[in-house]
Design an enzyme around this catalytic site. Sequence first.
Site, PDB file in Angstrom:
ATOM      1  CE  LYS A 122      -1.773   8.665   0.547  1.00 36.00           C
ATOM      2  NZ  LYS A 122      -1.580   8.433   1.959  1.00 36.00           N
TER       3      LYS A 122
HETATM    4  C1  LIG Z   1      -2.933   7.310   2.336  1.00 36.27           C
HETATM    5  C2  LIG Z   1      -2.660   5.984   2.881  1.00 36.27           C
HETATM    6  C3  LIG Z   1      -3.542   4.903   2.690  1.00 36.27           C
HETATM    7  C4  LIG Z   1      -4.910   5.064   2.080  1.00 36.27           C
HETATM    8  O1  LIG Z   1      -4.897   5.504   0.774  1.00 36.27           O
HETATM    9  P1  LIG Z   1      -6.293   5.920   0.095  1.00 36.27           P
HETATM   10  O2  LIG Z   1      -5.957   6.028  -1.356  1.00 36.27           O
HETATM   11  O3  LIG Z   1      -6.685   7.223   0.700  1.00 36.27           O
HETATM   12  O4  LIG Z   1      -7.273   4.852   0.372  1.00 36.27           O
HETATM   13  C5  LIG Z   1      -3.160   3.648   3.142  1.00 36.27           C
HETATM   14  N1  LIG Z   1      -1.987   3.455   3.761  1.00 36.27           N
HETATM   15  C6  LIG Z   1      -1.113   4.463   3.976  1.00 36.27           C
HETATM   16  C7  LIG Z   1       0.182   4.181   4.640  1.00 36.27           C
HETATM   17  C8  LIG Z   1      -1.439   5.770   3.562  1.00 36.27           C
HETATM   18  O5  LIG Z   1      -0.574   6.758   3.807  1.00 36.27           O
END
Ligand SMILES: *Cc1c(COP(=O)(O)O)cnc(C)c1O
Length: 379
Positions: free
Chosen positions: A182
């Site tokens: 992210k």
């Molecule tokens: C990355 C992601 C998640 C999960 O996030 P984590 O922090 O890795 O648990 C959930 N939903 C979407 C759309 C994502 O891109």
Amino acid sequence: MEKRNIPISLPSMGVEEWEALRAPIESGWITQGPKVKEFEKMFAERHQVKHALAVSNCTTALHLALIACGVGEGDEVIVPAFTWVSTANAVIYCNATPVFIDIDPVTFNIDVTQIANKITPRTKAIIPVHLFGLCADIDYIKDNFPQLKIVEDGACAAGSGLRGRPAGGLGDIGCFSFHPRKSVTTGEGGMLTTNDDKMAAHLDMLRNHGASISEEQRHHGPKPYILAAFDIVGYNYRMTDLQGALGIVQLGKLDKFIDERELWAAYYSEKLKNISWLRTPVTAQGYKHGWQSYVTFIDENISPVKRNDIMEVLQQKGIATRPGTHAVHMLGAYANKYGIKPGDFPGAFIADQQSMSIPLHNRMVKEDFDYVIAALMDL
Ligand SMILES: *Cc1c(COP(=O)(O)O)cnc(C)c1O
């Protein structure tokens, strides 16, 4: 052109992040404490919400958000068919049933016009996903389905916005991720946002074993004989203060990161616009894209070779690419359990097969972008 190596994503961290870790390490307070609190306050301000509560990742955030919305056994929760698997997994954690809805293959977001067909008396909530940093049309959902609780999966949407309002405050609860893929990261990490005081208090207990007071209150409060009350069963989904310290520094860079990504995304879109078989991301009026990823779509009817072959050619040139994400209804855990066929959600299916994320991150330089562009033009 000389060969370059361009990863799909790389966190941007430096000496400030190093320095930020010093205070919690020296103080000895490294679980959820003052750094997490400061990070939460900053996050709430940036996303214009009353409460922000840090957790261990976005998946645990989604789990707690659904509990706080009252989702339990026998309930149905609407989720888009094209998203990271944990959007749907969180529904299963609550012993509820995920009800998939197809996406619009142009925006990659939930096709809100299909929601009405899937509503039943058991539909409790919906998790619109702001995929790749582009907000889903929460306003439409709010206006048309006031009976549904809305949990925003804003894992990719720190700093994104819809019609002038930031993600995180558009529905009942927002969930964010600080995974290294992210735009801002704490290694692993998540954030819950809400404007509802009662939900915030509930979430605060749920993330900390169901305890009525935090560890910090317990250790630093005036009455050492007081132990927390545990009137509900909670979880240990806390964020550490080491992560909180990183989050403060990273969040301070969020808008700069997004501004840079926005410029490079526009650069890609301009340079790639004449490749007839490649569709670049579409951002409608009123949407503030957070550019977690730059996801293209390959029209295999006219592309020189198939998507997977294009990805292999790029890989050989040192350019990492990925499918945008996966169609959850095609993953074994869901396809087998609910007897879903790939063609049941044609938008998600085609996005799964023909989307391609190309590198976009804040450690790329102009030569990297030009190298990717040249490689695509050469195909
Ligand atoms: C990355 C992601 C998640 C999960 O996030 P984590 O922090 O890795 O648990 C959930 N939903 C979407 C759309 C994502 O891109």
